[in-house]
Design an enzyme around this catalytic site. Structure first.
Site, PDB file in Angstrom:
ATOM      1  CE  LYS A  51      -3.939  -1.843   3.316  1.00 56.74           C
ATOM      2  NZ  LYS A  51      -3.440  -3.168   3.644  1.00 56.74           N
ATOM      3  N   GLY A  52       2.092   1.215   0.216  1.00 60.25           N
ATOM      4  CA  GLY A  52       2.899   2.389   0.364  1.00 60.25           C
ATOM      5  C   GLY A  52       3.256   3.342  -0.198  1.00 60.25           C
ATOM      6  CD  GLU A  66       8.371  -0.962  -3.030  1.00 62.40           C
ATOM      7  OE1 GLU A  66       7.328  -0.112  -2.058  1.00 62.40           O
ATOM      8  OE2 GLU A  66       8.275  -1.768  -2.132  1.00 62.40           O
ATOM      9  CG  ASP A  67       6.926   2.282   0.707  1.00 63.83           C
ATOM     10  OD1 ASP A  67       7.460   0.924   0.204  1.00 63.83           O
ATOM     11  OD2 ASP A  67       5.640   2.078   1.826  1.00 63.83           O
ATOM     12  CG  ASP A 125      14.725  -2.078   5.282  1.00 66.89           C
ATOM     13  OD1 ASP A 125      15.573  -2.952   4.831  1.00 66.89           O
ATOM     14  OD2 ASP A 125      13.663  -3.116   5.598  1.00 66.89           O
ATOM     15  CG  PHE A 170      10.082   1.636  11.904  1.00 64.33           C
ATOM     16  CD1 PHE A 170      10.364   0.138  10.562  1.00 64.33           C
ATOM     17  CD2 PHE A 170       9.138   1.607  11.185  1.00 64.33           C
ATOM     18  CE1 PHE A 170       9.735  -0.729   9.935  1.00 64.33           C
ATOM     19  CE2 PHE A 170       7.410   1.397  10.670  1.00 64.33           C
ATOM     20  CZ  PHE A 170       8.583  -0.356   9.317  1.00 64.33           C
ATOM     21  CB  VAL A 171      11.424   6.082   7.809  1.00 64.94           C
ATOM     22  CG1 VAL A 171      12.637   6.312   8.167  1.00 64.94           C
ATOM     23  CG2 VAL A 171      11.359   5.031   6.504  1.00 64.94           C
ATOM     24  CG  ASP A 231       2.174   1.000   7.224  1.00 64.93           C
ATOM     25  OD1 ASP A 231       3.255   0.492   6.703  1.00 64.93           O
ATOM     26  OD2 ASP A 231       1.719  -0.205   8.459  1.00 64.93           O
ATOM     27  NE  ARG A 285      -0.694   2.210   5.010  1.00 62.49           N
ATOM     28  CZ  ARG A 285       0.625   1.297   4.774  1.00 62.49           C
ATOM     29  NH1 ARG A 285       1.489   1.715   3.964  1.00 62.49           N
ATOM     30  NH2 ARG A 285       0.020  -0.295   5.032  1.00 62.49           N
TER      31      ARG A 285
HETATM   32  P1  IMP Z   1      11.913  -5.239   1.395  1.00 66.78           P
HETATM   33  O1  IMP Z   1      11.456  -6.391   0.535  1.00 66.78           O
HETATM   34  O2  IMP Z   1      12.998  -5.968   2.596  1.00 66.78           O
HETATM   35  O3  IMP Z   1      13.003  -4.799   0.354  1.00 66.78           O
HETATM   36  O4  IMP Z   1      10.829  -4.883   2.372  1.00 66.78           O
HETATM   37  C1  IMP Z   1      10.593  -3.228   1.444  1.00 66.78           C
HETATM   38  C2  IMP Z   1       9.214  -3.067   1.874  1.00 66.78           C
HETATM   39  O5  IMP Z   1       9.291  -3.401   4.057  1.00 66.78           O
HETATM   40  C3  IMP Z   1       8.469  -1.932   1.980  1.00 66.78           C
HETATM   41  O6  IMP Z   1       7.332  -1.933   0.632  1.00 66.78           O
HETATM   42  C4  IMP Z   1       7.631  -1.189   3.005  1.00 66.78           C
HETATM   43  O7  IMP Z   1       6.506  -2.414   2.671  1.00 66.78           O
HETATM   44  C5  IMP Z   1       8.519  -2.705   4.570  1.00 66.78           C
HETATM   45  N1  IMP Z   1       9.487  -1.229   5.257  1.00 66.78           N
HETATM   46  C6  IMP Z   1      10.804  -1.585   5.053  1.00 66.78           C
HETATM   47  N2  IMP Z   1      11.457  -1.006   5.995  1.00 66.78           N
HETATM   48  C7  IMP Z   1      10.591   0.789   6.250  1.00 66.78           C
HETATM   49  C8  IMP Z   1       9.833   1.453   6.927  1.00 66.78           C
HETATM   50  O8  IMP Z   1      11.641   1.549   7.233  1.00 66.78           O
HETATM   51  N3  IMP Z   1       9.332   1.720   6.953  1.00 66.78           N
HETATM   52  C9  IMP Z   1       7.913   1.372   6.675  1.00 66.78           C
HETATM   53  N4  IMP Z   1       7.223   0.567   6.140  1.00 66.78           N
HETATM   54  C10 IMP Z   1       8.742   0.012   5.869  1.00 66.78           C
END
Ligand code: IMP
Length: 186
Positions: free
Chosen positions: A46-47, A102-103, A106, A156-157, A163, A169
């Protein structure tokens, strides 16, 4: 009083003005790169809904918009490691240039999974734009074409679409949530 009521008291990491300026720059680059090519922007729910809404209004080229929902996170701040497809796109990506929006990247596992998914379905090209990239997306299998800001922190942001447990959000900027556990009872 609801624990997520005091949105504006969280420390600001990136202001809405800084975000707007960077989104403009990303839009200028995307516009130049995709002119004359059948483009589908895929918001990763959703981000990404806030970034996508801001980005598309800066793009003066023909494009389609679609959404997909994938999650490598459970309900909290710890990644589960596995990526789940929760909602699929409604347009066939075959023969289209797909740009995922993407938002935050990570680990990069979500992007790796989605890159593969669209490639397997016959997209002409698959690229991604993310507003934030933490530590360069340590497990990304290929570089991101467009990234807004590097995040060299474990913080964490939240905000601008992102969210914690479904809240925050609606913050117009990006804030740090230093003690996520304080919000676990929400
Ligand atoms: P990845 O698959 O580990 O790259 O994770 C990406 C997803 O993790 C993002 O689309 C977010 O939904 C979530 N995410 C990772 N870090 C944060 C954060 O600091 N705040 C909010 N959502 C996060």
């Amino acid at each position: 009083m609801h624990p997520a009521s005091h949105l504006d008291q969280l420390p600001v990491l990136i202001s809405s003005e800084e975000i707007a300026a960077r989104v403009n720059e990303l839009a200028t680059a995307i516009e130049a790169d995709y002119a004359g090519r059948p483009l589908t922007l895929v918001g990763v729910l959703k981000g990404a809904f806030v970034l996508l809404a801001d980005l598309v209004r800066r793009l003066n080229i023909p494009l389609w918009i679609d959404f997909i929902e994938a999650s490598s996170y459970g309900d909290g701040a710890q990644s589960s490691g596995a990526v789940k497809l929760i909602r699929d796109v409604s347009h066939d990506p075959a023969g289209r240039h797909v740009l995922m929006v993407e938002d935050i990247v990570d680990t990069g596992l979500t992007m790796n999974y989605l890159f593969e998914l669209f490639r397997a379905r016959g997209a002409l090209s698959v690229e991604a734009a993310s507003l934030l990239v933490r530590h360069g997306g340590a497990r990304l299998q290929r570089p991101l074409r467009y990234s807004g800001f590097d995040l060299e922190s474990e913080a964490f942001v939240v905000g601008y679409g992102m969210d914690y447990r479904g809240y925050f959000r609606n913050l117009p900027h990006i804030a740090r949530l230093d003690r996520p556990a304080d919000y676990d009872a929400m």
